[in-house]
Design an enzyme around this catalytic site. Structure first.
Site, PDB file in Angstrom:
ATOM      1  N   ASN A 197     -10.780  -3.092  -6.076  1.00  0.00           N
ATOM      2  CA  ASN A 197      -9.974  -2.171  -6.904  1.00  0.00           C
ATOM      3  C   ASN A 197     -10.565  -1.901  -8.292  1.00  0.00           C
ATOM      4  O   ASN A 197     -10.143  -0.964  -8.973  1.00  0.00           O
ATOM      5  CB  ASN A 197      -8.528  -2.681  -7.057  1.00  0.00           C
ATOM      6  CG  ASN A 197      -7.692  -2.515  -5.813  1.00  0.00           C
ATOM      7  OD1 ASN A 197      -6.763  -3.288  -5.562  1.00  0.00           O
ATOM      8  ND2 ASN A 197      -7.994  -1.511  -4.999  1.00  0.00           N
ATOM      9  N   ASP A 239       0.827  -1.218   0.000  1.00  0.00           N
ATOM     10  CA  ASP A 239       0.000   0.000   0.000  1.00  0.00           C
ATOM     11  C   ASP A 239       0.859   1.265   0.000  1.00  0.00           C
ATOM     12  O   ASP A 239       1.932   1.293   0.603  1.00  0.00           O
ATOM     13  CB  ASP A 239      -0.899  -0.035   1.241  1.00  0.00           C
ATOM     14  CG  ASP A 239      -2.044   0.954   1.151  1.00  0.00           C
ATOM     15  OD1 ASP A 239      -2.295   1.480   0.054  1.00  0.00           O
ATOM     16  OD2 ASP A 239      -2.679   1.197   2.180  1.00  0.00           O
TER      17      ASP A 239
END
Ligand code: FPP
Length: 237
Positions: free
Chosen positions: A70, A22
């Site tokens: 996503n 991330d």
């Protein structure tokens, strides 16, 4: 406690390290670059960390490359991440040279056909490799994985009394692998984000503010030292 770091030979390594890669977007933003530059940098970090982890003897590693959530990102960003994955899969020397065994976890139906073919080929080509087992999570979600497993179990006509922890584990994408015992999330977020939610029941966690593109072997080493220092009791005393 000694002021000196543990000798590497005394260190207890996790069996299975799972990483949430991330912070690519924020890394790019800080540099006034497009988010795509963040993913390109994150992809390089991924290759370096996989190589390093394999070298120091980590047996299983799982990285979160693309989640079931996503798809909500702008199409150009989705295409960019798929493009990075495609490139990685075409450059097969990456994992062949490293003796890394590749596996993809997540639902494949929604992925472009050429990527599905490249994934199957990479898995086939690396199936006998004896180095680290590397799972790349693509279109992966922990809840989706559990729902898929339950459907398979029901479709097989399983009687309720025969549904056990082990049976569920055996029907997950990670069947046959040890559960991740160490989960690393950089970038200052403290969430699991639907990652390996069944498998992480007893995992240790390590968080850091460093953004994924800046995550290097020294951060992995720091995390592994921390893992080794923890006293793991599995609910016992
Ligand atoms: C999270 O950062 C990152 C992703 C959703 C994509 C991760 C993908 C890669 C590192 C490329 C992987 C490539 C291979 C070959 C496995 P973010 O975009 O959410 O960052 P932010 O939270 O700072 O916006």
């Amino acid at each position: 406690m000694s002021l000196f770091k543990k000798k590497k030979s005394d260190r207890i390594l996790p069996q299975h390290v799972a990483i949430i890669m991330d912070g690519n977007g924020r890394w790019a933003k800080k540099r006034h670059l497009p988010r795509t530059a963040g993913h390109a940098a994150g992809s390089k970090t991924f290759k370096d960390i996989a190589r390093y982890a394999n070298k120091i003897g980590i047996k299983y590693m799982t990285v979160y490359a693309f989640s079931t959530e996503n798809w909500k990102r702008p199409q150009a960003e989705v295409d960019n991440i798929m493009g990075i994955l495609r490139q990685y899969l075409k450059d097969t020397d990456q994992f062949k040279h490293e003796n890394i065994k590749l596996q993809f976890i997540g639902g494949r139906e929604r992925l472009p056909e050429d990527i599905r073919e490249l994934m199957a080929k990479a898995e086939e080509d690396s199936k006998d490799f004896t180095g680290m087992h590397l799972n790349i999570a693509v279109n992966y979600g922990g809840r989706d994985e559990i729902v898929t497993a339950v459907k398979k179990i029901i479709a097989a006509g399983t009687k309720p009394e025969n549904v056990t922890d082990e049976l569920i584990s055996k029907n997950l994408y990670t069947a046959g692998q040890p559960d991740p015992d160490f989960i690393i999330r950089p970038s200052g977020e403290y969430r699991l984000s639907n990652y390996l939610i069944w498998q992480s029941a007893y995992a240790e966690f390590w968080f850091s503010d460093v953004l994924w593109p800046e995550f290097g072997p020294r951060h992995l080493e720091e995390a592994l030292d921390s893992f080794s220092d923890r006293n793991r009791r599995f609910g016992g005393v």
